[in-house]
Design a protein around this motif. Structure first.
Motif, PDB file in Angstrom:
ATOM      1  N   ARG A 505      13.249   3.417 -11.775  1.00  0.00           N
ATOM      2  CA  ARG A 505      13.912   3.604 -13.061  1.00  0.00           C
ATOM      3  C   ARG A 505      15.256   4.257 -12.820  1.00  0.00           C
ATOM      4  NH1 ARG A 505      10.932   7.149 -17.496  1.00  0.00           N
ATOM      5  NH2 ARG A 505      11.440   8.880 -16.128  1.00  0.00           N
ATOM      6  N   LYS A 513      14.867  16.582 -19.871  1.00  0.00           N
ATOM      7  CA  LYS A 513      15.052  16.478 -18.423  1.00  0.00           C
ATOM      8  C   LYS A 513      16.504  16.766 -18.088  1.00  0.00           C
ATOM      9  CE  LYS A 513      11.915  12.625 -18.597  1.00  0.00           C
ATOM     10  NZ  LYS A 513      11.916  11.175 -18.604  1.00  0.00           N
ATOM     11  N   MET A 601      12.483  -0.483 -20.462  1.00  0.00           N
ATOM     12  CA  MET A 601      11.342   0.273 -20.983  1.00  0.00           C
ATOM     13  C   MET A 601      11.356   0.142 -22.494  1.00  0.00           C
ATOM     14  SD  MET A 601      11.159   3.730 -18.750  1.00  0.00           S
ATOM     15  CE  MET A 601       9.500   4.141 -19.291  1.00  0.00           C
ATOM     16  N   ASP A 627       7.161   8.474 -24.669  1.00  0.00           N
ATOM     17  CA  ASP A 627       8.265   8.583 -25.621  1.00  0.00           C
ATOM     18  C   ASP A 627       8.009   7.755 -26.868  1.00  0.00           C
ATOM     19  OD1 ASP A 627      10.248  10.400 -24.755  1.00  0.00           O
ATOM     20  OD2 ASP A 627      10.625   9.086 -23.042  1.00  0.00           O
TER      21      ASP A 627
HETATM   22 MG    MG Z   1      10.206   8.075 -21.325  1.00  0.00          MG
END
Ligand code: MG
Ligand code: PEP
Length: 756
Positions: A505, A513, A601, A627
């Motif tokens: 990714r 993050k 994603m 998420d």
């Molecule tokens: Mg995520």
């Protein structure tokens, strides 16, 4: 009023224990509201009674003794109704119950407001007046505000199980704290507090091993600190005026036996170790200064803090003894870095608990990789009091229990036993196929981030990597790693799994993050500059990363590139364009690489509804259900306050997942799932029945999921899916799946969260 309120909250928050906190509370509220009585009654759930815990105005002898039944008296009514009662003549209220021992007969007017924390009634805050006149609306509003602000302090003090005196709770009372699950599993052990040497407030309580020796150490430290101050004063004599010089003398004297120094000595004589005694005394003085009306004196709090820190440094210089790790260590800290975890001997570390941090903090990811039960975000955890205490870390539910009862301990021990048995059983299927009894094949991949994950993943027989979180190696650096450095890190991952695929990714920073060297400060970070949004705005970072990935894949050809947080088709197109450019550049440089598959994603609602459009443009889709759940349910995945609302089982999440898999199928685009839910055996079956043939999860879940796959036929999974899709409630879906798993003989896989 706001100022008064702020001061009360500050002072109560700074109190060392509940007794002091309640005392401060009644004292200050009485003062602020100019009432004749202010009292706090706390609800002791073990007896189902409200106990008078602190009062100003009623008889002190009644404290800890006077009590009322759960629904008794006006106090009971306030708790029961969970709303204030404002009565000008309490005695004429039908529910009135007179507490003779308190001497309250003189007081006619009564105003009581409930103290509620996280929907739980903790007690009642009461003010009383002699004259029969109702309290004003603004009195009522003030008391409600005070109570709401202070409920957290009471909850935490109660939860520590170290409430001193007053007979409300024994010091050994069981207490539970809620945080966020960081790494699954159960750990039972002894709390060992890690605290940075520079923060006096985080020093834990500890019993002095040898009081005489401790006093000696303390006196040496006080002397050394005094000498330091003397030298500073001496060196600065010329530049200081007489007033400032006098201040140094004051500091030196403060450390003397007849001042702060003496108070610390007394605490040590009482059995506390020197650092803890220092913390207690300095905190009390700091509090005192902070409460002063005079701004000059208030400022002195900083000086006392500084003095405390000086002495602490001296004490720590003495304290060279290596840390003694308990046989079963539970590392407790305000905040932890990965390196601190790695310092604890692995065989002794059975759990980690932190106040800060989130599921995705680097430390939590490492702990998961190492299989250490971890709870993060345990806001309000009184860490200083957990040193040496028996703790249970429930990394499934995100809970920490201190002083577990024998029964509770037994309950958790049986879960650990079951897990061990399961682990032995699971070893046997490492090299077996991941195929359902009726022949349906499923691909099981792992999520990685560290080299440590690679070993574990290979040992568990992973068929590839569905998500390599590249931000993790970025987090361990103090600057962006160069293209070469990145290529070398990526090469290790690719080589370890080759010829199996490794899905890398692109940098997913922002949200929770962060990189220390690239801070992103935003009001609303989860809806802000995250993932692909950051890297598209910084093509120089993106291009370097993609080029490094491509170069690393030379000769291995097992790279897949995945884009995080994509919310518009345009972002995917732009990123694809850059990836193609990077590919051509790398070819031009003479590398022999193949163009890797590129996927996106699906982790925000807009991507769900445009899954087909994405599927037309990219080579694969992968659902980031962590998420996606957060964004669909509007529940911050790291906020312990709303953790009870965060369910990947939610019908809305399941419906969204169904849309994605169906839309991808229309374009024949492969789709996988790499959120945490893929690692839950019951949910994994539902996902497989939906059409997800590739699941990517943390290595520690892989064998459990494989076991379930090998046990349950696809036809049965289809029935499970049909059933859950007809349900409208996450909790019901969860219980239903757990029950279904148990019926299949997979009870061992039921999450301990449901084993009450
Ligand atoms: Mg995520
Ligand atoms: C997700 O969001 O589900 C996911 C896999 O990504 P991360 O947890 O790293 O945000």
């Amino acid at each position: 009023m706001l100022n008064t309120l702020r001061r009360i909250v500050q002072e109560v928050n700074a109190a060392p224990d509940l007794e002091v906190a309640l005392d401060v509370m009644v004292h200050r509220v009485k003062e602020a509201m100019k009432t004749q009585v202010t009292s706090v009654y706390l609800l002791d759930y073990s007896q189902n009674r409200y106990i008078l815990m602190a009062t100003k105005g009623l008889r002190q002898e009644a404290v800890g003794k006077a009590s009322l039944g759960f629904s008794e008296g006006l106090v009971g009514q306030v708790g029961l109704r969970e709303e204030p009662i404002n009565s000008e003549k309490a005695a004429s209220h039908p529910k009135f119950r007179f507490l003779e021992e308190t001497g309250e007969e003189e007081f006619e007017a009564f105003l009581g407001v409930p103290i509620i924390h996280h929907r739980k009634v903790l007690g009642v805050l009461v003010v009383q007046h002699r004259e029969a006149r109702a309290f004003s609306q603004s009195d009522e509003a003030f008391l409600v505000t005070v109570s709401a602000q202070l409920s957290g302090v009471i909850a935490h003090a109660e939860a520590t199980g170290v409430i001193k005196g007053l007979g409300f709770h024994e010091t050994s009372a069981v207490a539970k704290f809620t945080g966020v699950a960081g790494a699954s599993g159960i750990g039972i052990g002894t709390g060992l507090l890690y605290y940075p040497a520079t923060d006096l407030t985080l020093v834990p309580d500890k019993k002095a091993k040898n009081i005489a020796k401790e006093l000696e150490v303390l006196n040496d430290a006080l002397e050394a600190a005094r000498n330091d101050i003397k030298s500073i004063a001496k060196a600065a004599t010329d530049s200081l005026g007489p007033e400032e010089s006098a201040l140094f003398d004051v500091y030196i004297r403060m450390l003397d036996d007849n001042a702060i120094g003496g108070e610390i000595v007394e605490k040590v004589k009482g059995g506390q170790w020197a650092q803890g005694a220092l913390r207690e005394v300095i905190s009390a003085h700091v509090r005192g200064f902070e409460m002063m009306e005079d701004p000059y004196l208030r400022e002195r709090a900083a000086d006392v803090k500084d003095l405390g820190l000086r002495v602490l440094t001296k004490l720590q210089e003495h304290d060279h003894a290596p840390i003694e790790y308990p046989e079963f260590t539970i590392l407790v800290a305000d905040e932890l870095t990965t390196s601190v975890i790695l310092e604890v001997p692995r065989e002794k570390l059975v759990g980690v608990v932190t106040v800060q941090g989130s599921t995705n903090s680097h430390m939590a990811i490492v702990a998961r990789g190492m299989g250490i039960p971890t709870v993060v975000g345990a806001v309000g955890l009184p860490i200083a009091q957990l040193q040496g205490r028996e703790l249970v870390v429930d990394g499934y539910r995100g809970e920490v229990i201190s002083n577990p009862s024998a029964e509770l301990r037994g309950h958790y021990e049986s879960i650990i036993e079951e897990e061990k048995e399961l682990a032995v059983d699971l070893e046997g299927i490492v090299n077996k196929e991941s195929v359902m009894p009726d022949g349906h094949e499923v691909t099981l991949w792992v999520n990685t981030g560290l080299m440590a994950d690679v070993v574990l993943s290979l040992n568990r027989g992973a068929a590839g990597v569905g998500l390599y979180r590249t931000e993790i190696p970025f987090m361990t650096q103090d600057r962006f790693p160069s293209e070469e450095e990145q290529a070398s890190i990526y090469r290790q991952q690719l080589a370890a799994f080759a010829p199996s695929p490794v899905t890398m990714r692109t940098l997913d920073i922002g949200g929770d993050k962060s990189l220390s060297y690239f801070p992103i400060v935003e009001e609303n970070p989860f809806l802000g500059w995250r993932g692909i949004r950051v890297t598209l705005d910084h093509p120089e970072i993106f291009m370097v990363q993609v080029r490094a990935m491509l170069k690393a894949s030379e000769g291995l050809d097992n790279l897949r590139i995945m884009l995080p947080m994509v919310s518009t088709v345009f972002e995917a197109e732009e990123a694809m364009h850059l990836i193609h450019r990077a590919y051509l550049e790398v070819l031009e440089e003479g590398f022999h690489v193949v163009m890797p598959p590129v996927g996106v994603m699906i982790e925000v609602p807009s991507a769900v509804y445009q899954a087909r459009e994405f599927a037309q443009r990219v080579d694969f889709l992968s659902v980031g259900s962590n998420d996606l759940t957060q964004y669909l349910l509007a529940v911050d995945r790291n906020n312990p306050r709303v953790a009870g609302l965060y369910h990947s089982y939610h019908p809305a999440v399941l419906q969204a997942l169904k849309i994605v898999v169906d839309q991808a199928a229309l374009e024949n685009t492969p789709v996988s799932i790499c959120g945490e839910m893929a690692g839950d055996p019951g949910l994994a079956l539902v996902l497989i029945a939906m059409g997800y043939n590739t699941l990517s999860m943390s290595a520690s879940s892989l064998l459990k999921v494989k076991w379930a796959i090998r046990k349950v036929p696809f036809s049965r999974a289809k029935v499970l899916l049909e059933d859950v899709m007809s349900m409208d409630n996450a909790e019901v879906i969860r219980s239903y799946l757990d029950f279904a798993m148990a019926k299949q003989g997979l009870g061992g896989f039921v999450r301990p969260g449901n084993r009450n």
